[in-house]
Design a protein around this motif. Structure first.
Motif, mmCIF file in Angstrom:
data_model
loop_
_atom_site.group_PDB
_atom_site.id
_atom_site.type_symbol
_atom_site.label_atom_id
_atom_site.label_comp_id
_atom_site.label_asym_id
_atom_site.label_seq_id
_atom_site.Cartn_x
_atom_site.Cartn_y
_atom_site.Cartn_z
ATOM 1 N N LYS A 1 -4.674 -46.045 -8.454
ATOM 2 C CA LYS A 1 -4.826 -44.614 -8.167
ATOM 3 C C LYS A 1 -3.493 -43.898 -8.203
ATOM 4 O O LYS A 1 -3.367 -42.813 -8.794
ATOM 5 C CB LYS A 1 -5.478 -44.434 -6.796
ATOM 6 C CG LYS A 1 -5.837 -42.977 -6.491
ATOM 7 C CD LYS A 1 -6.713 -42.870 -5.266
ATOM 8 C CE LYS A 1 -7.199 -41.431 -5.081
ATOM 9 N NZ LYS A 1 -8.139 -41.309 -3.936
ATOM 10 N N ILE A 2 -2.467 -44.507 -7.598
ATOM 11 C CA ILE A 2 -1.141 -43.877 -7.554
ATOM 12 C C ILE A 2 -0.549 -43.734 -8.954
ATOM 13 O O ILE A 2 -0.010 -42.679 -9.320
ATOM 14 C CB ILE A 2 -0.190 -44.705 -6.664
ATOM 15 C CG1 ILE A 2 -0.645 -44.630 -5.201
ATOM 16 C CG2 ILE A 2 1.245 -44.219 -6.804
ATOM 17 C CD1 ILE A 2 0.062 -45.610 -4.295
ATOM 18 N N CYS A 3 -0.670 -44.782 -9.757
ATOM 19 C CA CYS A 3 -0.047 -44.804 -11.091
ATOM 20 C C CYS A 3 -0.965 -44.313 -12.198
ATOM 21 O O CYS A 3 -0.561 -44.269 -13.364
ATOM 22 C CB CYS A 3 0.449 -46.209 -11.401
ATOM 23 S SG CYS A 3 1.679 -46.813 -10.224
ATOM 24 N N LYS A 4 -2.211 -44.000 -11.819
ATOM 25 C CA LYS A 4 -3.192 -43.530 -12.809
ATOM 26 C C LYS A 4 -3.297 -44.492 -13.996
ATOM 27 O O LYS A 4 -3.229 -44.099 -15.163
ATOM 28 C CB LYS A 4 -2.831 -42.117 -13.293
ATOM 29 C CG LYS A 4 -2.922 -41.050 -12.207
ATOM 30 C CD LYS A 4 -2.564 -39.679 -12.739
ATOM 31 C CE LYS A 4 -2.827 -38.597 -11.703
ATOM 32 N NZ LYS A 4 -2.138 -38.823 -10.419
ATOM 33 N N ARG A 5 -3.463 -45.769 -13.656
ATOM 34 C CA ARG A 5 -3.609 -46.820 -14.672
ATOM 35 C C ARG A 5 -4.891 -47.614 -14.423
ATOM 36 O O ARG A 5 -5.264 -47.862 -13.272
ATOM 37 C CB ARG A 5 -2.447 -47.801 -14.600
ATOM 38 C CG ARG A 5 -1.109 -47.252 -14.996
ATOM 39 C CD ARG A 5 -0.899 -47.227 -16.507
ATOM 40 N NE ARG A 5 0.503 -47.110 -16.814
ATOM 41 C CZ ARG A 5 1.210 -47.986 -17.512
ATOM 42 N NH1 ARG A 5 0.633 -49.052 -18.024
ATOM 43 N NH2 ARG A 5 2.491 -47.792 -17.718
ATOM 44 N N GLN A 6 -5.524 -48.013 -15.506
ATOM 45 C CA GLN A 6 -6.587 -49.002 -15.390
ATOM 46 C C GLN A 6 -5.928 -50.374 -15.376
ATOM 47 O O GLN A 6 -5.100 -50.683 -16.238
ATOM 48 C CB GLN A 6 -7.567 -48.916 -16.559
ATOM 49 C CG GLN A 6 -8.710 -49.916 -16.445
ATOM 50 C CD GLN A 6 -9.584 -49.961 -17.683
ATOM 51 O OE1 GLN A 6 -9.181 -49.525 -18.755
ATOM 52 N NE2 GLN A 6 -10.775 -50.505 -17.551
ATOM 53 N N ILE A 7 -6.266 -51.179 -14.377
ATOM 54 C CA ILE A 7 -5.698 -52.519 -14.260
ATOM 55 C C ILE A 7 -6.842 -53.526 -14.302
ATOM 56 O O ILE A 7 -7.790 -53.441 -13.518
ATOM 57 C CB ILE A 7 -4.906 -52.678 -12.937
ATOM 58 C CG1 ILE A 7 -3.789 -51.634 -12.873
ATOM 59 C CG2 ILE A 7 -4.338 -54.091 -12.823
ATOM 60 C CD1 ILE A 7 -3.072 -51.576 -11.538
ATOM 61 N N ILE A 8 -6.757 -54.443 -15.249
ATOM 62 C CA ILE A 8 -7.807 -55.453 -15.424
ATOM 63 C C ILE A 8 -7.221 -56.805 -15.049
ATOM 64 O O ILE A 8 -6.262 -57.273 -15.666
ATOM 65 C CB ILE A 8 -8.327 -55.476 -16.872
ATOM 66 C CG1 ILE A 8 -8.803 -54.072 -17.276
ATOM 67 C CG2 ILE A 8 -9.461 -56.489 -17.013
ATOM 68 C CD1 ILE A 8 -8.980 -53.896 -18.755
ATOM 69 N N ALA A 9 -7.782 -57.398 -14.017
ATOM 70 C CA ALA A 9 -7.285 -58.681 -13.521
ATOM 71 C C ALA A 9 -8.342 -59.756 -13.729
ATOM 72 O O ALA A 9 -9.477 -59.614 -13.285
ATOM 73 C CB ALA A 9 -6.927 -58.585 -12.038
ATOM 74 N N ARG A 10 -7.952 -60.813 -14.410
ATOM 75 C CA ARG A 10 -8.841 -61.963 -14.596
ATOM 76 C C ARG A 10 -8.326 -63.100 -13.723
ATOM 77 O O ARG A 10 -7.191 -63.560 -13.888
ATOM 78 C CB ARG A 10 -8.837 -62.377 -16.069
ATOM 79 C CG ARG A 10 -9.524 -63.712 -16.342
ATOM 80 C CD ARG A 10 -9.428 -64.021 -17.834
ATOM 81 N NE ARG A 10 -9.235 -65.440 -18.085
ATOM 82 C CZ ARG A 10 -8.838 -65.955 -19.233
ATOM 83 N NH1 ARG A 10 -8.582 -65.151 -20.254
ATOM 84 N NH2 ARG A 10 -8.675 -67.250 -19.382
#
Length: 446
Positions: free
Chosen positions: A418-427
């Motif tokens: 939310k802070i960095c406005k990034r989608q983060i995908i963790a596997r």
């Protein structure tokens, strides 16, 4: 062996090819590969590579083969794609896909399934679905691969929809198909649906449940906190429960803090596999979360006395076609200074936004200041921060963890997204987490 008249099997070929990869013996590797093809065992080699975790060696050997002008077969591509999937080498996988198209092997059912798996594990279900749509739809392999892709990402609607369409096409789901279906039920806590699909498998399709299906059911019930039902399921299993079944129950005990049942589960596991590191680690973690530090230390002391070594937690990210790996409190990366500087600033922003470090995930009895420092330097956070400072703003960040994602890291990543406005995908070792705008696709149930 050959001089003695002994016939090599798929394991023999896999081991010898692995040895060729390690020492760079390309010429001998080619010869062995040809013999495997002549013996009709070339398709099994992909399985051997995958089970022996030889992904890096497989890619190294394939690169040498390509440089020498060796012509790749469908089996070769399957092996390479499996290695790319295991290491989450998304960009390399896309280049391999281009080679497959040139070789006119995209419609090969096994190559296609491997492509779907590679893209799914690379966190691109869109690419996986594009491959699926181009494949012949008359084989259960491609359908199962796509269903598995949706399952690992927790996409319930598409997973179940595709399963229904498969049935409507008159295709019979196999044991692997049901593993994926039961798995997603476990990830989402769908107990009633899990029972329904398990009964559909055993009663309608008359498929005998394997230990893998039993693990899925125990995991489903345990994660939902239905321990009485989970234990009853184990005692009534048509096959003798192995360590993996009890491990599923132990994992659920960690989630819910069930110390007593965790001890019972561990006892059964160590009777079957006394050197299994994960059992000791999970039990010690259960004690740590419960604040029973003396028992936590006792388990770790027992591991040391028995020579049992735990798997180190590691997280990696692919940037500019290069893998960057991190462990907790890692200072070895060339960008280490920038990473920790950015992490410090980000930690302040996260706290201002409401983030509170979850000390339950510090598994050693240390002072509070040290606890917070340990949490903030977990491998997941280091990999994510490196992704933030090394990739263009707004682009998705993909990370891979070899173990289950830490609960505190899961909470922190929601704030970071939310802070960095990034989608983060963790596997992680269990499933995918898609973080966006402060939320996770798992809805905090995993």
């Amino acid at each position: 062996m050959k001089q003695e008249g002994l016939k090599p099997n798929r394991v023999t070929f896999a081991v010898v090819l692995n040895a060729c990869a390690r020492i760079g013996a390309l010429a001998h590797g080619k010869k062995v590969h040809r013999e495997a093809i002549q013996a009709g065992l070339d398709k099994d080699l992909m399985v051997g590579y995958g089970k022996q975790s030889n992904s890096e060696e497989a890619l190294k050997l394939s690169s040498q083969m390509k440089q020498q002008g060796f012509k790749f077969t469908g089996v070769t591509f399957v092996c390479i794609l499996t290695a790319c999937a295991n290491l989450a080498l998304f960009e390399l996988g896309k280049r391999i896909h281009a080679d497959i198209i040139k070789a006119e092997l995209e419609s090969n059912v096994f190559v296609g399934a491997a492509l779907i798996n590679m893209y799914a594990k690379g966190a691109s279900l869109v690419h996986a679905r594009e491959v699926f749509e181009k494949m012949p739809k008359g084989d259960v392999v491609s359908w199962t691969a796509m269903i598995a892709g949706y399952a690992m990402h927790g996409n319930r609607l598409e997973c179940f929809k595709l399963f229904r369409q498969m049935q409507e096409q008159g295709l019979k789901p196999n044991e692997v198909t049901f593993v994926s279906i039961l798995s997603i039920c476990g990830h989402l806590g769908l107990v009633d649906e899990g029972y329904r699909y398990y009964n559909l498998m055993t009663q309608h399709y008359c498929l005998a449940p394997t230990k893998t299906h039993s693990v899925c059911m125990v995991d489903l019930l345990g994660r939902a906190g239905k321990f009485t039902e989970a234990v009853a399921f184990i005692t009534q299993m048509p096959v003798t429960p192995d360590a993996s079944v009890w491990m599923a129950l132990l994992g659920a005990c960690k989630i819910h803090g069930n110390v007593e049942l965790a001890e019972i589960s561990t006892m059964h596991i160590l009777e079957l596999e006394p050197q299994l590191p994960a059992a000791y680690v999970l039990l010690s973690n259960v004690y740590a979360v419960a604040g029973r530090w003396s028992r936590n230390l006792s388990v770790r002391k027992t591991m040391e006395e028995r020579g049992v070594k735990k798997e180190a937690g590691c997280c990696w990210i692919e940037v500019n076609n290069t893998l960057h790996a991190f462990v907790v409190d890692d200072r070895s990366h060339p960008w280490s200074g920038e990473i920790y500087k950015e992490l410090e600033q980000l930690s302040k922003q996260m706290k201002e936004a409401g983030y509170v470090p979850d000390m339950r995930f510090v598994l050693h009895d240390v002072e509070e200041q040290q606890q917070e420092r340990t949490l903030s330097h977990h491998s997941e956070k280091l990999a994510i921060v490196f992704g933030l400072i090394s990739t263009p703003p707004g682009t998705p960040i993909r990370i891979v963890k070899n173990l289950r994602m830490c609960g505190d890291c899961h909470s922190a990543t929601k704030f970071i997204s939310k802070i960095c406005k990034r989608q983060i995908i963790a596997r992680d070792a269990h499933r995918f987490h898609h973080f966006s705008d402060g939320l996770c696709s798992c809805q905090d149930y995993w």
